[in-house]
Design a protein around this motif. Sequence first.
Motif, PDB file in Angstrom:
ATOM      1  N   PHE A   1       0.819  -1.205   0.000  1.00 15.16           N
ATOM      2  CA  PHE A   1       0.000   0.000   0.000  1.00 15.16           C
ATOM      3  C   PHE A   1       0.853   1.256   0.000  1.00 15.16           C
ATOM      4  O   PHE A   1       2.071   1.202   0.174  1.00 15.16           O
TER       5      PHE A   1
ATOM      6  N   LEU B   1       0.315   2.981   7.974  1.00 18.58           N
ATOM      7  CA  LEU B   1      -1.031   2.446   8.179  1.00 18.58           C
ATOM      8  C   LEU B   1      -1.106   0.977   7.820  1.00 18.58           C
ATOM      9  O   LEU B   1      -2.007   0.277   8.252  1.00 18.58           O
ATOM     10  N   SER B   2      -0.145   0.503   7.020  1.00 23.53           N
ATOM     11  CA  SER B   2      -0.268  -0.894   6.602  1.00 23.53           C
ATOM     12  C   SER B   2       0.567  -1.820   7.474  1.00 23.53           C
ATOM     13  O   SER B   2       0.676  -2.999   7.188  1.00 23.53           O
ATOM     14  N   ALA B   3       1.150  -1.264   8.544  1.00 20.13           N
ATOM     15  CA  ALA B   3       1.882  -2.114   9.484  1.00 20.13           C
ATOM     16  C   ALA B   3       1.182  -2.056  10.839  1.00 20.13           C
ATOM     17  O   ALA B   3       0.865  -0.972  11.331  1.00 20.13           O
ATOM     18  N   ASP B   4       0.937  -3.231  11.429  1.00 18.11           N
ATOM     19  CA  ASP B   4       0.373  -3.267  12.776  1.00 18.11           C
ATOM     20  C   ASP B   4       1.408  -2.660  13.732  1.00 18.11           C
ATOM     21  O   ASP B   4       2.521  -3.165  13.831  1.00 18.11           O
ATOM     22  N   PRO B   5       1.057  -1.563  14.430  1.00 20.21           N
ATOM     23  CA  PRO B   5       2.064  -0.841  15.234  1.00 20.21           C
ATOM     24  C   PRO B   5       2.682  -1.662  16.354  1.00 20.21           C
ATOM     25  O   PRO B   5       3.706  -1.277  16.900  1.00 20.21           O
ATOM     26  N   ARG B   6       2.066  -2.788  16.713  1.00 22.07           N
ATOM     27  CA  ARG B   6       2.602  -3.583  17.835  1.00 22.07           C
ATOM     28  C   ARG B   6       3.642  -4.612  17.418  1.00 22.07           C
ATOM     29  O   ARG B   6       4.333  -5.157  18.256  1.00 22.07           O
TER      30      ARG B   6
ATOM     31  N   ARG C   1       8.343  -9.950  12.955  1.00 23.60           N
ATOM     32  CA  ARG C   1       7.009 -10.530  13.082  1.00 23.60           C
ATOM     33  C   ARG C   1       6.104 -10.074  11.932  1.00 23.60           C
ATOM     34  O   ARG C   1       5.289 -10.829  11.416  1.00 23.60           O
TER      35      ARG C   1
ATOM     36  N   GLU D   1       4.222 -12.559   9.417  1.00 21.32           N
ATOM     37  CA  GLU D   1       2.783 -12.682   9.653  1.00 21.32           C
ATOM     38  C   GLU D   1       2.063 -13.569   8.617  1.00 21.32           C
ATOM     39  O   GLU D   1       1.342 -14.482   9.011  1.00 21.32           O
ATOM     40  N   PRO D   2       2.266 -13.356   7.291  1.00 20.92           N
ATOM     41  CA  PRO D   2       1.583 -14.232   6.333  1.00 20.92           C
ATOM     42  C   PRO D   2       2.030 -15.685   6.458  1.00 20.92           C
ATOM     43  O   PRO D   2       1.216 -16.602   6.297  1.00 20.92           O
TER      44      PRO D   2
ATOM     45  N   ARG E   1       6.871  -8.578   3.328  1.00 21.71           N
ATOM     46  CA  ARG E   1       5.669  -9.291   3.757  1.00 21.71           C
ATOM     47  C   ARG E   1       4.843  -9.712   2.541  1.00 21.71           C
ATOM     48  O   ARG E   1       4.296 -10.815   2.490  1.00 21.71           O
TER      49      ARG E   1
END
Lengths: 296, 216
Positions: free
Chosen positions: B85, B90-95, B100, B104-105, B149
């Motif tokens: 994106f 915004l396209s990365a989980d901030p945690r 990781r 993730e996929p 990712r």
Amino acid sequence: MADTATTSGKTEVWRTRAVVRRSTRAWRVRGSAAVVLVLVLAVLLVPPFAQLDQQAVDLTAKLRPPSWAHPFGTDDVGRDLLLRCVYGLRVSLLVGVVAAVVATVVGTAVGALAGALGGWPDRLLMRLVDVFASVPHLLLGIFIVAMFRPGVWPVVVSVALTHWLSTARIVRAEVLSLRSRPYVDAAISGGASRHRVAVRHLLPGVLPQAGLAAVLMVPHAVWHESALSFLGLGLPTHQASLGTLVQSARGSLLAGDWWPTLFPGLCAVVATLAIAGLAGAWRERLNPRRRSELML
Amino acid sequence: MLELRDVTAGYDRRAPVVRGVSLTVRVGEAVGLLGPSGCGKSTLARVAALLHRPDAGQVVLDGEPAAGWRHRAPRAQRTSFGVVFQQPRLSADPRLPLARLIAEPLRANGRPVDAVPELAETVGLTADLLGRRPHEVSDGQLQRACLARALALRPRWLVCDEMTAMLDASTTAALVGVVEAYRRESGAGLLAVGHDRVLLERWCDRTVGWAELTSA
């Protein structure tokens, strides 16, 4: 453009104010933390360790004003009010904490389900919330308590069932905003299941908000317990809680004896302000804009 | 081959953003989609990647129509797209730390995560960056992680929605280089969305303007 002198002057004023604001904030947090710690230690340690009977009646010492022997005075049957206040706070805090936790769990579950599922489950759940919210919540609370025998648990149920609404709304809004983030799209595209998206990406995002809502609710729940008991609907009158203490002191207040009303009321005010102060500090930490302001 | 047939999509049925658009990405082809801001090209990219349900029209993957959208799409179809994106924040989980994030996929599909160091190396992320969280790295570094990712499941198509709009020229060149290297090796197709004509014309085999798509 402003000249250099005014600009630097303004910067200095701004800095001074920021420093003052930060230090008062720090003191408010420390003060609140100290008060909460003292109160929690008192309600946890005094009842099991002090060899004192809060119910001990001493009719020779009834309605004594505050003194060294009885710092909060005594009530109309000569019970020590300081001890009664500690026991009362114990019950009130227990009711407040349990009710707040139950309300938050229910609210988070409903809000997260509504936000994550969308469509008709969302509409159904939110209309349910609207129905509950359309009845004045004290009235609904009284209705629920009135269905049971007086005791701690009906009060907990009553407060919890009338206070999950705002948490449900907050959590739903948060889930909706998180759900439309590109990182959820990326997770879906990466093959994540609904369950995985909910547990790994949405829930961790809403838990801090829900936790904050729970802490903010504790003082409110304490007040509700007091209000219900004051109306004679909550706890039985022999069981000390901040509400029942104020309620049973009503008669003596009219006779000019102020201490049986003042001290339990003061306990409620101090405890709720201290918890709310801590919750406020937490909220400031959670709000990223505020946090970046603090760091600058 | 990826085909979009007569796709009408938007966020309000009465006022669709994309009306009757057809677009084909042939095997191994790189298609650039040019258009001004707000014209609906990102929506079209999301439809192509099965992330947005169109009001009408079909998406066909290698002759097989898409069976659903978002979670309703079969996992095999969803994961045949790697999506990058515009805004890495915004396209990365901030945690999640970057390691990781990239894994993730793989985790979501129960695959071993030992491919992560290699993926990180492909996109030019050093090992010390992998333990950091999104707010501790720059936009460029984060976008590199997002690209890693997207490549993790070795997709058959890459959908890059303004992938380089937030980045400087050297990072742009590096990321485009990574995408091209992956395509040479795997034969994946590419749908690159953007408004930078020079970049898309250098990058893609074929560039389509938004105006020709909607008038045709």
